[in-house]
Every structure is written in C-alpha cells, then in structure tokens.
Design a protein around this motif. Sequence first.
Motif, short mmCIF file in Angstrom:
data_model
loop_
_atom_site.label_atom_id
_atom_site.label_comp_id
_atom_site.label_asym_id
_atom_site.label_seq_id
_atom_site.Cartn_x
_atom_site.Cartn_y
_atom_site.Cartn_z
N LEU A 1 20.96 6.33 52.11
CA LEU A 1 21.28 5.88 53.47
C LEU A 1 21.38 7.05 54.44
CD1 LEU A 1 24.01 3.19 52.63
CD2 LEU A 1 21.69 2.76 53.42
N ALA A 2 21.48 8.26 53.92
CA ALA A 2 21.54 9.45 54.78
C ALA A 2 20.15 9.99 55.12
CB ALA A 2 22.36 10.55 54.09
N CYS B 1 29.60 8.69 58.86
CA CYS B 1 28.95 10.00 58.98
C CYS B 1 27.64 10.02 58.20
CB CYS B 1 29.89 11.10 58.49
SG CYS B 1 31.30 11.38 59.60
N THR B 2 27.59 9.31 57.08
CA THR B 2 26.34 9.21 56.31
C THR B 2 25.26 8.53 57.14
OG1 THR B 2 27.54 9.12 54.20
CG2 THR B 2 25.31 8.21 54.22
N LEU B 3 25.62 7.41 57.79
CA LEU B 3 24.65 6.72 58.64
C LEU B 3 24.24 7.58 59.83
CD1 LEU B 3 26.09 3.06 58.76
CD2 LEU B 3 24.35 3.99 57.24
N ALA B 4 25.19 8.35 60.34
CA ALA B 4 24.91 9.20 61.51
C ALA B 4 23.93 10.32 61.16
CB ALA B 4 26.21 9.78 62.05
N ILE B 5 23.88 10.72 59.91
CA ILE B 5 22.92 11.74 59.47
C ILE B 5 21.52 11.15 59.39
CG2 ILE B 5 22.20 13.14 57.49
CD1 ILE B 5 25.15 13.55 56.88
N HIS C 1 27.91 17.54 54.68
CA HIS C 1 28.31 16.15 54.41
C HIS C 1 27.55 15.60 53.20
CE1 HIS C 1 29.72 12.07 55.19
NE2 HIS C 1 28.48 11.68 54.93
N ARG C 2 26.24 15.82 53.15
CA ARG C 2 25.44 15.31 52.03
C ARG C 2 25.96 15.83 50.69
NH1 ARG C 2 20.92 16.42 55.44
NH2 ARG C 2 19.88 14.49 56.13
N ILE D 1 42.31 12.03 50.31
CA ILE D 1 41.83 11.26 51.47
C ILE D 1 41.11 12.17 52.45
CG2 ILE D 1 42.64 9.97 53.51
CD1 ILE D 1 44.84 8.80 51.67
N ALA D 2 41.67 13.36 52.67
CA ALA D 2 41.07 14.32 53.61
C ALA D 2 39.72 14.80 53.11
CB ALA D 2 42.02 15.50 53.83
N VAL D 3 39.59 14.97 51.80
CA VAL D 3 38.30 15.39 51.23
C VAL D 3 37.26 14.29 51.40
CG1 VAL D 3 37.11 15.88 49.06
CG2 VAL D 3 39.25 17.05 49.60
N ILE D 4 37.62 13.05 51.06
CA ILE D 4 36.69 11.92 51.19
C ILE D 4 36.33 11.69 52.66
CG2 ILE D 4 36.42 9.41 50.89
CD1 ILE D 4 38.31 9.70 48.43
N GLY D 5 37.33 11.79 53.53
CA GLY D 5 37.11 11.55 54.96
C GLY D 5 36.49 12.72 55.70
N GLY D 6 36.24 13.82 55.00
CA GLY D 6 35.54 14.95 55.61
C GLY D 6 36.41 15.86 56.45
N LEU D 7 37.74 15.76 56.33
CA LEU D 7 38.62 16.68 57.06
C LEU D 7 38.62 18.06 56.42
CD1 LEU D 7 41.81 14.57 57.86
CD2 LEU D 7 40.48 15.87 59.52
N ILE D 8 38.37 18.10 55.12
CA ILE D 8 38.38 19.37 54.38
C ILE D 8 37.04 19.55 53.69
CG2 ILE D 8 39.45 20.66 52.49
CD1 ILE D 8 41.99 19.10 52.97
N PHE D 9 36.45 20.72 53.84
CA PHE D 9 35.19 21.04 53.17
C PHE D 9 35.51 21.73 51.85
CE2 PHE D 9 31.51 24.10 52.74
CZ PHE D 9 30.61 23.13 52.28
N GLN D 10 34.95 21.20 50.75
CA GLN D 10 35.29 21.72 49.42
C GLN D 10 34.55 22.99 49.06
OE1 GLN D 10 34.62 17.70 47.54
NE2 GLN D 10 36.35 18.37 46.33
#
Length: 832
Positions: free
Chosen positions: A155-156, A422-426, A494-495, A716-725
């Motif tokens: 979907l991305a 964000c996936t759709l936005a990519i 994000h990907r 939650i922050a990792v899944i929601g993209g607040l924190i980059f791993q």
Amino acid sequence: MQHKDKLKLPEMKLLETKGYEIIASWLAAKEFKPFPYQEETWQYIINGESGLVNAPTGCGKTYAVFLGSIIRFINQNPGHYHSRKNNGLQLIWITPLRALAKDIGRAMEEAIAELGMSWRVGIRNGDTATKERLQQKVNMPEILIITPESLHLLLAQKNYPAVFKSVHLIAVDEWHELLGSKRGIQTELAISRIIHCTSQPASLWGISATIGNLEQAQEVLLKPIPQKGRTVCANLHKEITVESIIPDEIETYPWAGHLGIKMAHKLIPVIEQSNTTLIFINTRGMSEVWYQTILNLAPHLAGAIALHHGSIEQELRLWVEEALHTQKLKAVVCTASLDLGVDFRPVDTVIQVGSPKGVARFLQRAGRSGHKPGDISKIYFLPTHSLELVEAAALKNAIEEKIIESKEPLLLCFDVLIQFLCTLAIGEGFEPENIFREISSTYCFNEITRDEWLSVLHYITTGGNALQHYDEYKKVEVEDGIYRIRNKRMAMRHRMHIGTIVSDSMMRVQLMNGKFIGVIEEWFISRLEPGTVFTLAGRNLELVGIKDMSAIVKPSTAKKSIVPSWMGGRMSLTANLGDVLRHTFTQALQEDVCREMKCLAPLFQIQQDLSHIPQYHELLVEHIADKDGFHLLVYPFEGRQVHEALSALLAYRIGKILPITFSVSMNDYGFELLSDQPIPFDSENAKLLLSDQHLLADIQKSINSAEMASRKFRDIAVIGGLIFQGFPGEQKKARHLQSSASLLFRVLREYEPGNLLLRQAFTEVMDQQMEELRLRNALQRIQKSDIIITHPVRLTPLSFPIIVDGLNRNTLSSERLEERVKRMQEQLNKAK
C-alpha cells in the motif's frame, strides 16, 4: 471510492458449474471426496459472498477457500483458464506467520499444476528476496501469500490500486491468531482500503480453527463488507487423545518447573516409537535446555533431532521445516514458532511440556499431529510440577465440553491508524473524507468521532499542539486536498518500520568468522561479561565481545552455561482454563476421578489436612507464619497477570488500614503477600478488601500507572512514528528508545494532556496489562463465593510453589535456590 454496483454475482448451483466438475474430477482421481462444509463454502464463493470458515485443524480449511477461488475463476473464464496470459492478482492470502507461507504455497502450486492451470503463486514477507519483489512488481502472480506487514508495504507503493484491481477474493488465514492484536487491526485497515480498489466486489473469507467467539470474529473481519456474511462450520469430530506422563514419585511439595527435566528420560521411548514428534516448550530459554537434555540422554538421536524457535537464524529454521516434511527428523523441540497451520504430515505425536496456559493453544498444538481428516491427534502432557496434572485433567474436561477461549477485538488503536495513514501518504496519498469513511467502516474504528479524526490529521501534518515546533513531526503535506509525504528520507524511514510487533532490540549473535547463529534480546546480552558462556540454537557459546548490534562469540566446551531468557516468556493462564481448573479441584478427594487426579491423592490429602481444598464456589485464603515472616496466600486461579493486579490492589487496600510493607510473588493459581508483621485480613474485612467498588481509582493508586503507561507509550510511540528506531545495523538501544519515549510522554502530559496516543497508553495499561475487565469479573465472582480462611501450621502444597517463586525472584543464584528448596521439601516431608 465505493463501488457503484453492489449486486452480487448471479447465483449458480455448484454441481452445474464447469469449475466444480473439474475440481471434483481432480479430487476423485486422488481418491478424495470434498466435505460438505467445503462444498458449502465453494457455493458461497461462486455466488460472490463472504464469510468465515471454522473447522478442526487438519480438516482441509485451506482447500475450502482456495479451491472456491479456483472454481469461481474457471466459471468466469471457462474457455481460457489454461491460458498463459497474465490474469493479474486474483487471490490475496493473508497469513500471520512466515513459516506458514512456504507450506501453503507448496500445496497451492501442487494443485494448480495438477489442474493444468497457469496460475503462479508468490510469497511476500520479510524473507522474500529483493529480486523476487521486483519481479512481482512488474508481473504480479495470481496468488499472493503475504503477511499483514508486507501487505501494508504494498500500500506504500505508487499505483498500488492497479495491483489490487483484479482481486476477486481476500482470504485471512488463522484469523483467530490475528484477532485481538494490533496485527489484526493492520489487517482490518488494509482490507478496508483494498476492497475499494477492486473492479468488482471482492469476497472476503476468514479461516479459523479454535476460537470461542466465532460470531464476533466473523463480525470484526467482515465489518467493511456491505453484505451479511456466512459462517461455515465443519460438522467434523476430530479425535484427540491426551495422555499424561506420570512421574514415578509425586512431589507433595511441588517446585514449579523443577519436575520436568527430571522426567525427560520418559520422552525417549515416546520419540523412538513415533514416526516424528514435536515437543512444545513454552519459552525459548527452556527449549534450549530440553534440546540439550534429550541429546545427553539419547546421543544416538544426534542429527535426528532439531531445535526450532523464533531467535534461530532463518536458514536453519527453514531447513528444520523442510526436514520435517521429508521425514529426515525424528523429533523437533520447538516453541510457539510451530503452533500454527504448517502441515507436517509425518508428525504423528506431539508432546506438551508444562502448562499450555490455554485450551485453544493446547488444541492447536495437538492438531499438529494426525494432520489430515480421519487421523487421530495424539498429544502427551508432561507436567513440570505435580499440580500441573490437575491442569491435564482440566484440559481433558475442557476438550470434552468444547470450552474454548474467545479473543476480544481491540478498539481505537490510534497508533496503528497513524502508521496506516502515513503508509498511504507515501504511496498514492489520500483524500481524508474517503479514507475516513473507509476506516470508520472497520470494527476497530467504527466509533471514531469526527474530533478524534481531525486530531489524527492534525498530528500527522503538524505534530500536534505539543510538537508543532519540530519539523520531524510534520510528516504529511496537503496538496490540492490530497495528503502526501514528499520527503524521501521520511518516507524511507517509515517503510523500514511498518509493523506493530514491538520488542526489545535484538542483537545478532555471530561467530568470530562471521557465521550467523541467531538473535538474542539486547537486555539479556548486555548483562553478560566477556568470557561468559550461554546457550543458543543448541550450542554453548562464549561471549567474546559486543560490536555495534552484534554479539561476537566462539564455541565453548564448558558444561555449565547460562540459558537465555526472553521478555514476555511467562504466559498467563486463560480465564477459560482457570474456570475449568476451579471445577476440577472440586473433584480432588472424590473416588471416581481420572488417572491424573488419583495420582495426586497424597498431595490433596496433605492440603486438606493442613488447610482446605477450594471448591468451585469458594476462595481459599491461607495465613502462614514462619521464620521468613507472615505469609498471606490467596488462590483465585485466574492466571499470573490478573494475580499481579489483584495482589497490588489488595496490598494497597490493606496498607490503608495500617502502615505495612509487602513483598509479592505469584503464579497462575494464586499470589502471596509477605510481611514482617501480621496481616490484617479476616472474615470481617475480606469481602470489603476484595470488592470491585472504586476499582479503577484503587488500581491506579496501587500501581505506578504513570510509569507503566510511560513504558506502554514507548511501543505506541514506535508504532505511531513518534520515535525512529534506527537504520538496519544501527538500531537504537532499548534504553535510548525508552529515554526518548519517557521525554515525549512527559512533554505530552504537560502540554497536550488530551493527546490521543497518551490516552491510548493509559487505556492499554488498564485493558491489556492489568486486564481490568477480567479483574473486575474475578472480584465479582469472589463476592458471590464463600471465603475460606485457614491458618496452617506450615507451608501447604498449594502455597509451596508460590513461595519458591518469590525466593527465585529475590536474586538467589539457581544453585543456592535449588539447595534451599530441597532443604525446605525435606523439612516439610519430615513434618508430615
């Protein structure tokens, strides 16, 4: 966009279709005949309907949906179903485990080849080679077997609607495994998007074996489909034989986990008399121990026994799976990594070591043997302590009475929604009104409010009120009403982290020559000094050092080693199994009982003489005083997780009566509060202390809810993209992620207390970690029960494993602990 034409395909009679004739002839040539439930499913599929198939493991659920798709295609293309032309993607097969994909793909390819069709089967998951992904992008196969994460990666991509345009059926395998998880929500959201990309209304089918809330499971999956679904249940009886391995001597004072290894020799005859055996162990660490133990007991099995768990490198895991198919292995020691769906026909015996913690899991594992219609599934149960024989009896009762756990669906998980947007936005970008209609058609987001939706959009475009001054949180741009991510670096980051499985950072374990052994959690390896020997993938390894995110090791001949432990290794007893256990204990002293209960008669008699055996309508509470202090032991039989919350609640409420300090320990049967002064719990205040009144407020006061929410917020922050791993090979350390999450948590609490992700963190702590609903139900049950308070003069059989668990967690070394437990057992046995 919605389909303008919502009409179903013309109804046809199955027996009169060309597709059915071809499939029936093919099956007849193999001397097979379809089950009625399979034909029923095929009929619904050719009519363009959707639904859920429920059948025992090994009874052809895959063929019920897969062959329905084939029949429908042949009916629609009677003249050229043999054609070599590219038909486009026809069937999306969503599977929760990579291990399932290869096996399912093999079965599908075999059927397609024998039918003379030109369809191709593709696999898409984290193990798929880049070259194969590129080929799929240019020329998509007719069938794509894919994980939820890889589906979101599709979907991305740019122009993804064209990929899904030709799809006529979406199948979700092992739906019971996805339901009630964030991966299940990923699946819901992906389906809500794909069904609006197809050129004709696509059918949606779930496949499930063991689940209690079947109707709700169907409702959750089919919510986005604008038609009433069908539930197809196979009226098939799958015979399951459960045989307990009884210890030569019953420990009347059982030590949790200790008995199992002592009985390992009893497995050797079972392994040798079987064609192939799967030995299920609950944790990765113990699977390593059992593998070594069996090899030590039966050296002649070297080369014929293997180890399989999620931390072993992929190549070895795939080899083990292939060797099972080709009957090159006599036995495999495994964890939940082989729980699901994989069709290993040579497996005729399964051994469950220790409590499976749930009826559904036990049935699933039993179904790995005799994995075809008509075969008997045989499972041996080996207890790791005496009391687990009661669980064996309870499991037999539950199977006979068909008591299977339900999976409760999750609601309003905004972290998954943010990641999805964000996936759709990519990819193609999205129009908010269209996507709002789609996501609000899912079960998870059916009750999302317009204000919550606007908050989500505000967050992904500006970072929200608290973070709007930082550019890294302004991910999505709005152009002509379309929401897109234009920043290539942001899109790449994000990907790389699409998914909802969040665990502690994993470190590669490799030999000094660079050979990859497997992975281990960072928190474990970071505690070890160079020179320390630990076990992984059945080998003793000496830690040489740590470089970046790799642990460099060398083989060791040391006889003693540390067994790794993984976070989350302790599963909790399910509510269903707990309820059946309480019923089973009621039969303890009856004469007409099963073999397992008869063996435990000496233990039950000691328990009854010293204290009491709790009946179904009773709650047993024991006060025991000894040199260690004053023990309060409570036995709700609700599982470790509920006992963790209940013990904290009770400790808080007793602490309001007088200042008192407790240490707490627990197992699946009960919990202990230990203090250096008498504990004020008696028949007059018992019901009040165990009331569900003011439950929410008291729980929040009894635990550090802010600290727990802060740690939950990290995921939650990792899944929601607040924190980059971090990038591959450069992942941030777990403590750095937690530090970043804690900082964000504090900022949001101070400057944006209404933040959706913040609210979600507290909700998840209560609903999932503290299991508030199940805790409330337990307290309400206790209010209706008789509370039996006893004062035994010494430790009882029920109390012993809980108290030992407390000693274990008080940092005694394993050797000192073993010596102390043995002394305790000897003293108690003398006192008898």
